[in-house]
Design an enzyme around this catalytic site. Structure first.
Site, mmCIF file in Angstrom:
data_model
loop_
_atom_site.group_PDB
_atom_site.id
_atom_site.type_symbol
_atom_site.label_atom_id
_atom_site.label_comp_id
_atom_site.label_asym_id
_atom_site.label_seq_id
_atom_site.Cartn_x
_atom_site.Cartn_y
_atom_site.Cartn_z
ATOM 1 N N ARG A 42 13.945 11.486 1.753
ATOM 2 C CA ARG A 42 12.520 11.643 1.952
ATOM 3 C C ARG A 42 12.032 13.062 1.681
ATOM 4 N NH1 ARG A 42 10.246 9.856 7.681
ATOM 5 N NH2 ARG A 42 11.310 7.945 6.989
ATOM 6 N N HIS A 88 9.218 1.095 -3.123
ATOM 7 C CA HIS A 88 8.969 2.015 -2.013
ATOM 8 C C HIS A 88 8.192 1.280 -0.926
ATOM 9 C CE1 HIS A 88 9.120 6.146 -0.602
ATOM 10 N NE2 HIS A 88 7.851 6.063 -0.221
ATOM 11 N N TYR A 132 -10.745 3.364 -7.860
ATOM 12 C CA TYR A 132 -11.689 4.020 -8.760
ATOM 13 C C TYR A 132 -11.013 4.937 -9.772
ATOM 14 C CZ TYR A 132 -15.112 2.534 -5.270
ATOM 15 O OH TYR A 132 -15.885 1.792 -4.412
#
Length: 754
Positions: A42, A88, A132
């Site tokens: 991580r 993931h 967007y």
């Protein structure tokens, strides 16, 4: 790429597989698993490609979506959905945040994602929602993943066993140092600033040419970090060299500015670049607050005139202001100057460690050599398979009539072909699968030429695999071509952060950061303090209102640029800034909100600090010493322990010592007065001190220093406020730690000198 299957769960009911183990062991084992997962999967980047798993999975998912630099954009939501569903299994917002950062040209020196739409800006505005925005890969990302289809790196199954993902990227782009990395794991962290790719590649080429090159020689190629937002690096070369040699350090980075001349001798400062990771909106807000709080007396006004290019203008208070001094005050108070940490803690084949610059580059070159060898073997395997087929096709062309006859009449054409022409099964299948129109003479010539070319290439590849020198030569050529792409003459590759020496402005006076204004400091008996504007008449201080049951304790004149020295009964000294004290309206604020005052401690003295002064410290049990005022300054809320009173004693008083004073007068609760030479007192920075006066009972009531030639004075009291001076003190003069004698007639009954 071979797929592996997840292990099957143990058979039987779950109760049959319960482990009986101590709770502390189970807890520590599981926390260790969590810590290792955080470190390796991580927070820390891999040395070989500089990526964390989430970043690697985003790029891998975009590659499978064929979002290469030449393709059309796709919605970011599509990318996030694929990555979350296949590779993931975490929140979509965390994945999108990572995607956004990979596209920000002010966050990454070489963005790996080409974003279309609102992906945030240096002002601190957030990116638009993922529905967007659109994204595709950049050329740098394509270079980083070059070779994934050639079995150059190992693959592993995804969390659900349905897909595969690469453990690391093979490409020759030096992403770890070029784009940097940061992260916090369990018990460790990493912080690597971005660098110039051309400089990193030049250093790697130097190591290929001279493997034993000392780390210090690498700095001939790597000048220092190269931040996407530019700026000026003013860290000394020796500090930079030490940081790269140890893998730990920091770099002092300043904004880029220039003085712009105007008409009539006027001028202003123009800031065109700010330090890395400084949010411009918060920087402007900080500057405006300092200006409103009158902590920038050299600045008259500031204006953010940025559009696509950053431009902040600062107007000086007067044309006579020194621009270097003005900027030094801003560097000291704001994020126009920051320190960027270096902590090259990275994963080297799954193991974390802090490495030097030379070690990082050497291990990265080892990875690139392994990738080169793996790609050569993959290519050689493909060539050998093709040459096998071409060998069979050539035999077929040389015996075309017989081949046709066998295919037309034989019951088992493949077996007949194998027996007749000594073919392999693969060759026989290739002949049988050949189309009729491929029997033209031109194809035979093409196959012959292809066979010759592939044979030569296979020979070169075998030589490459057997020769470390050839591998170095081939790797040098690859890195040299990549360095041309990111060369210093290109728009993307030119260095943005320049190196410079800090101007010789050794001292920035406090007046340059705080406007000097008169104040009257009022402190109450119960520890409430305030700063009233102006120098009011201290004789009228008693008229100032206090809380019920409270009253005045200290009142004196000061300025906003002074420092206030506060001593408490437990022997600790604190430093306060008058400009940060509450105003005169109301009753002020408790001192306990500003300092860490002990539970049973109370304020002994509060006075302006004078750097060149000497202080007399005395405890209630009659011990004391001299200390320089500069030695009692404290930088934190906890203060500084100066006097260490003995058990049951407290700090009784703090008195300034005049430069001409040569004697000390002490008086005890038993009303015994002693006068001795000031030279008998030691100067200390911390301690219990020495005995000032010996007491049969009680303790010290008061002490002061004075000039023997002027005599010892004390107030007579009454409305006249007269003082009395005793010139002949021989009767009371003695050695330090003596018992003393009864004071002269008329000495105050409260046993105080003033």
């Amino acid at each position: 790429m071979a797929k592996t299957t997840a292990p099957a769960p143990p058979a039987g009911p779950p109760a049959d597989h319960v482990l009986d183990t101590p709770f502390d062991s189970a807890l520590s084992d599981r926390y260790l698993v969590y810590a290792l997962s955080t470190i390796t999967a991580r927070s820390l980047p891999d040395l070989r490609d500089g990526m964390k798993p989430v970043h690697r999975r985003i790029l891998w998912g975009m590659r499978l979506l064929r979002l290469d630099p030449a393709s059309a954009y796709k919605k970011s939501a599509r990318v996030v959905g694929d990555v979350m569903g296949k590779y993931h299994p975490h929140g979509d917002q965390s994945i999108y945040d990572a995607l956004v950062r990979l596209s920000q040209d002010f966050a990454l020196r070489y963005p790996l994602i080409d974003g279309q739409g609102n992906f945030g800006n240096i002002d601190g505005d957030n990116a638009a929602a993922m529905r967007y925005t659109e994204a595709r890969l950049t050329a740098a990302a394509a270079t980083l993943m070059d070779g994934l289809d050639e079995e150059s790196v190992p693959f592993r199954t995804t969390y659900n066993g349905e897909e595969e993902e690469p453990e690391v990227f093979p490409g020759a782009f030096p992403n770890l140092l070029a784009n940097g990395a940061s992260g916090i794991a369990v018990g460790m962290a990493t912080s690597i600033p971005p660098h110039n790719a051309a400089e990193i590649l030049a250093a790697a080429l130097a190591l290929l040419a001279e493997p034993d090159l000392p780390d210090a020689r690498l700095l001939e190629h790597v000048q220092g970090p190269d931040f996407p937002t530019g700026g000026i690096l003013i860290e000394p070369r020796a500090s930079i060299a030490e940081a790269y040699a140890t893998g730990r350090g920091s770099f002092r980075l300043r904004a880029r500015w220039r003085k712009v001349e105007a008409k009539n001798g006027l001028w202003h400062i123009e800031i065109s670049e700010i330090p890395y990771q400084v949010v411009k909106g918060k920087l402007i807000e900080t500057l405006a607050n300092l200006l409103n709080d009158k902590k920038l007396p050299l600045v008259a006004d500031l204006d953010d005139q940025s559009d696509e290019q950053l431009r902040i203008t600062i107007e000086p208070r007067a044309r006579t202001v020194d621009p270097e001094l003005l900027m030094e005050s801003l560097f000291k108070l704001t994020d126009l100057e920051v320190r960027v940490p270096l902590n090259m803690n990275v994963l080297d084949h799954g193991r974390p460690g802090v490495l030097s610059l030379g070690e990082v580059l050497r291990k990265w070159l080892v990875h690139q050599r392994e990738v080169l060898i793996a790609r050569a073997r993959f290519r050689l395997g493909k060539i050998d398979a093709r040459l096998e087929i071409l060998g069979g096709l050539i035999k077929a062309y040389l015996n075309l009539d017989e081949v046709i006859r066998i295919i037309r009449k034989a019951d088992d054409a493949r077996a007949e072909l194998i027996t007749a022409f000594d073919l392999t099964v693969t060759q026989a299948e290739a002949i049988l699968n050949m189309r009729l129109r491929s029997l033209r003479k031109l194809d035979e010539l093409e196959i012959t030429r292809e066979n010759a070319a592939l044979t030569a290439e296979a020979r070169d590849l075998r030589y490459l695999l057997d020769s470390p020198g050839e591998q170095t030569k081939r790797l040098t050529a690859i890195l040299a071509r990549l360095r041309e792409t990111y060369g210093p003459d290109t728009e993307l590759g030119r260095r943005r952060t320049t190196l410079a020496t800090a101007p010789d402005v050794r001292f920035v006076p406090l007046e340059a950061m705080i406007e000097r204004e008169p104040l009257t400091i009022i402190a109450s008996e119960k520890g409430w303090v305030r700063a009233m504007k102006g120098h009011i008449d201290l004789g009228s201080a008693d008229a100032i209102k206090f809380k019920e049951g409270d009253g005045p304790a200290f009142a004196f004149h000061a300025h906003t640029t002074d420092k206030l020295m506060l001593a408490t009964s437990d022997g600790r000294f604190f430093t306060l800034s008058p400009d940060k004290l509450p105003g005169g309206r109301g009753f002020g604020e408790p001192l306990r909100l500003m300092i860490d005052l002990g539970e049973t401690a109370h304020v002994v003295t509060l006075m302006p600090h004078r750097a060149d002064a000497t202080l007399l410290l005395a405890s209630s049990d009659g011990r004391g010493f001299l200390v320089k005022a500069e030695d009692v300054l404290a930088e934190t809320r906890k203060g500084r322990q100066v006097m260490v009173p003995r058990a049951g004693a407290t700090l009784k008083l703090v008195r300034p010592v005049a430069p001409t004073d040569d004697m000390v007068a002490t008086i005890g609760d038993n009303r015994k007065l002693l006068v001795f030479a000031l030279a008998e007192l030691p100067a200390m920075a911390r301690g219990q001190g020495v005995a000032l006066q010996k007491f049969k009972d009680g303790g010290l009531a008061d002490a002061r220093t004075f000039v023997m030639a002027d005599g010892l004075s004390w107030p007579m009291g009454g409305a006249t406020a007269r003082t009395r001076t005793e010139a002949d003190l021989g009767f009371w003069q003695g050695a330090r730690a003596s018992a003393g004698r009864m004071p002269p007639t008329g000495f105050p009954r409260d046993n105080k000198f003033a």
